[in-house]
Each structure stands twice: as structure tokens, then as C-alpha cells.
Design an enzyme around this catalytic site. Sequence first.
Site, PDB file in Angstrom:
ATOM      1  CG  HIS A 102      -4.028  68.129  20.172  1.00  0.00           C
ATOM      2  ND1 HIS A 102      -3.840  66.861  19.697  1.00  0.00           N
ATOM      3  CD2 HIS A 102      -3.039  68.354  21.068  1.00  0.00           C
ATOM      4  CE1 HIS A 102      -2.794  66.324  20.290  1.00  0.00           C
ATOM      5  NE2 HIS A 102      -2.274  67.211  21.118  1.00  0.00           N
ATOM      6  CB  CYS A 133      19.447  62.075  28.456  1.00  0.00           C
ATOM      7  SG  CYS A 133      20.364  62.944  29.741  1.00  0.00           S
TER       8      CYS A 133
END
Length: 667
Positions: A67, A178
Amino acid sequence: MTTPQMITADLVDLDLSADSKEAAARSLAERMVALGRVTDLDGFLADVAAREAQMPTGLDGGIGIPHCRSTHVTEPTLAFGRAPHGIDFGAPDGPADLIFLIAAPAGADDAHLTILSALARQLMDEDFKAALREASDAERAAALIRGDAEPAPEAEAAPEPRQPAQADTFKIVAVTSCPTGIAHTYMAAESLENTARDTDGVELVVETQGSAGFTRLDPAVIAAADGVIFAHDVPVREKERFAGKPTVDVGVKAGINRPAELITEVRGRAARGETTAGSGADPSSTAVDNSGDSGDGYGTKLRKWLMSGVSYMVPFVAAGGLLIALGFAIGGYKVADVKVETLLNSFDWTSSTSWAALLFYTGQAAFAFLVPVLAGYIAYGMADRPGLVPGFVGGSIALTVNAGFLGGLAAGLIAGGVVMAIQKVNVPAVLRGIMPVVVIPLVSSIVVGFLMFVVIGKPIASLQSGLTDWLDSLSGANALLLGALLGLMMCFDLGGPLNKVAYAFAVGGLTDPTDASLKIMAAVMAAGMVPPLAMALATSVRGRLFTRSERENGKAAWVLGASFITEGAIPFAAADPLRVIPASMAGGAVTGALSMAFGCTLRAPHGGIFVVPLIGNPWLYLVAIAAGVCVAAALVVVLKGMRGNAPQENGPAAAAAPGKTEVPAAV
């Protein structure tokens, strides 16, 4: 449910003979072209391929859902193909035989997400999938997908795992983290929260495990959750709190770029009854679970382990480096000659030299922890808390044998590997209670000590010494090339793994500073400031080339860039990577090379323009930064000017919702 206009019998191929996912996408896309739903076949397929490159679109159960959003799509469209021989879309359980090609116009975020979520809900129904596999004509298949026809339930079907009722709110808890915990952590959290608010029937709460610590989610909130999303590049702290729930575990950038898919995936896992290990799982498996996803390759796991060590080391680097730099700024370089005994026995409250020496030695004390912390938390990333003791011991030994930063890396990996190996040994039940506190720390420390002192310590020390000598010998063109290379690395992925490699290389040199290592640190920080400052400048001088959201982000980028937060350029790169990233890299290379050429030095590993007074040759340093910023800004303006069409205000460049960026419409 998808609307009747999205798929018709003409968009169905019940005998899809393609032998690859590219051929399958082309075959189904040709049907869209024939109906006028796609205007440019090759352009649309390029967008499909770009989306596929981000992450495989195969799902368990024989499903493929390629998609994209594309400027070549005129209206939201769904095409379906049934491949008797199966086509590989990257699903863990093998080829897909049910292929759904989803096309949405560029900027039609709501339509795109609606198609995806509606189709995903249908694909949770085994009867629906079985009916598609048995459909004898295209009209029947199209009617099933539209919801005009009901699939016949399978006789004697086994009961499906319980899933939350459609009328209920699906509750998700998420954790984002992170390596530095400054930008990606909070951008991923915002992206997930924004997408959840735009998705019907979803409630999401995020725990950000950033550099300033984290506030734990209420245990009652976790207990009530239907699913969990981990978007992280370092190990999730206290991961056992989320055991026993359907879980999606991905990198932090996936949380920024693909939040809708993560939400859809965790709902799918809940529907299939998939969970993580429950509270009754073997405790020895916890560390292995934390070491990375079972589907991750070794390279991905290694990166996560190393980034875990770097993330915990950075605060020591920042505090220690700034304290040492302040000491030199106040008392000059002769402050290092002040004896510690002088501070202890005759500290002069009115003397700037005494205060400078205090700052210098406090910074040195913080710096002494760099290698042990690096090694300890690499081992922690691999083996959880049992890895801390042998990791710290190995890091301390690395300093003792003069193996430095490289020795710390090796010690951390060895310590984590030894602990993981011990945890796999079956031990009598009576000994399990003392394994984490006595046996594992004792045995692993002995093994790590032997290897570091006797086997690899001396060779690594020789390598470290050789690398230091080589750096000290760099001059002229070689130094310029090194500066340019470090600048390219800092600007390639804007706070990602390659950026962190360059930063860690520079910081490692501060553990035993030389003139060359101080020049490298200066070049790395200067180059890292270029991308956000360049985007801020570009939005100021050629605002019409950017969306309204990008122009607003440009104002914030001034501050982020000046503070050495490279991630401030991420919203621009996510929207238009083929123009922003090359321009940023060019500017970073210019700045890195000029910084090295000017002989600029830096003892502080962070701080941006706020530590300019602590930089050697500060005015030339600012010239190097300004030159790189101008080069990058000029390039991005030229490249965007060649685009030939105005940016879309509500398109993928809308950085206010970074999670909705999938395929840059401008490319």
C-alpha cells in the site's frame, strides 16, 4: 467497512499468476489504471516500492497488503488478487496467497488509515479469509471485501481467541526511548498519541523513557491495557511490567514514521491471542528477551546493545566534559598542574584557580566512569541487570590495561555474552534463587577478568595506541578528509545509528584527550548543528517552498540546531528525504572539513553555541558552521525549486503529525 466504490469486480484477480511481489503489484495496479483510479502506472509502482522498502507488508496467515499514498492516485482504491502458488511479502510464516493492493491519494491520510484499519479488522476474521479463498467469481470476492456479502461460518470451527468487542475501546500502552533520549523519544510519543486520537476506538498512553528519566505508568493503566507497543532503540526499562500482553516491539523511528501500522498490528496480535511471556515465565529468560526481538538479525541486536551503552554514557560525557572545559576556561590549561592535595588542605574560596581546579577534577572524576559505564550498560542491554557487574568490572579492567574506549566496547560485549550463556544453563531449583546475586556475578566476573587481563587486553591496548598515534599524525588533506567524512556521517541519518557512531567515535577520544581527538570532537559537533540550522534558514529565505507546518518547525529548528540537536531536521527529511538529506550531508561535510582545517578544538561533548567560549579558535569555528549552513540551505532551496509544484499544506510534509509520513509525495 470499506465503501462500495473502493473495490469492484474489475479490481479482483482470482488467479494472480505473478511470481514476485513487484509483479503482483504491477498486475493489480494495471486494473486500477484501466478504471482511471491511477494516472501513472510506473510512478505509482515506484511509490509502492518505496513504501515496501520501509518495512515488509506481509502478515501472518498468508496475507500481503502492499500500500501507499501517491500523487498518481485519483481516489482511494483497493484491488485484490488470489495467488494459488503464494508470493513472498516478507511475512514470518511464509508466502501470501491473499494480496490486497491499497492505493490512496497523496495527503488523504484519513482515507488511507480507514482502508488499512477496516481491512485489518476484516482480516482478523478466519471465516472472512476462508470465504475469500473459496470465492468462485470476482463479484463474490468484491462483495465480501465491501461487506455486501457475509462469509459462511466454517463447520466445527475451533473457537477463536477472544478479542475486544468492536464497541469497546481498545486500550494501548506504549514505551518510547532512543539512545540519547532527547528528540526521537518524544517525537515517537507525540506521533503515536496523535494517530491514536485520529483512530476510532483506540485509547493510547505513552511512557517516555528519555534522558531525564521516566515516570512509570500507573500499574492499573497497564493492567487494563489490551496491547503494548515498544518503540525503542535501547532496552525498555522494567520490561517485565508489560509481560503477558499482546506486544509490538520495533525501533523508535517506526514509532515516528508508522504509528498507524503499529496500532493496527497490536490489535491484530490481540485478536490472534498472541502475548509475551507471562509472569510465570522462567526468570532466566528475561534477559534474553531484553536483548532484542527474536526476529532481529544479529546486526540489529548489536546496534541496540551498543546504543544502550552509549545512551547511559552520554550524561557522564556531557557533565564531565563541560566541567573540564569550564575549569580550563576559568583557570587556563595550567589548572591541571594543581595538586588534589591542594584542594583538600588549602582550598582558597576567593581564588579563581582553586575553583577552576575543583571543576577540573570533578569533571575528571565523571570522565573516569565513561568506559566502565559504557561496558556495563552494553552488557545490561544484552543480559539485563545480571550483566551490570561483569560489564563494569570489564570496563574498569580496560582502563587498567590502557585498552580505552575500544576495550570498553569489547568488555561489554564479552560480559553480556558470558551472562547470556550462563543463563541458558539448567540449574537445580534450589540454586535459582542465588543465581542472579551470587553465581552469575561471580562466574561472569572471573571469566571477563581472565579474558581482559590475559587474552585480549594487551592486543586491544596496542590497537588503541596505534589509532591514537594515527589520529595525532593526521594533517593537511588527510585531516580535511576525516572532517568531511565525520560531517557526512553526522548528517546522513540525523540522529540515527550512523550519526551515533560518529558521535561515539569523537566522545571516545575525550577519554584520553589529544590535540587530534579534540579537533575531531569539534568537527563532529559543528557538523551536527548544520541540518536544523540550514532548514531554519531555508524556510526563512524561501518560505514558499515549504508547507505552513514546515515553516513553523523552521522557527524551532533555530534553537534545536544551535543546541546541537541534529534531530531538529527530521520533520523536513521525513517529508522530502531525497532533497533534504543530500543537502544536509553536503553542508555537514563542508563544516567538518573547515573545522579540521581551522584547527578548532573542543573539550565539551555537547552544548552547541553555548560552549563556544570553551572552543579553540571560536570565531573560525562559527565561520565553519555558517559556511556549512549556507551550503546546505542553498542546496535544499535549489533542489526544492526544481520540483516545479507547490508543497501540499495537508500532505506528508505536515510535520505536526510526523507519524503520518510514509511515502514522500514530493519525491
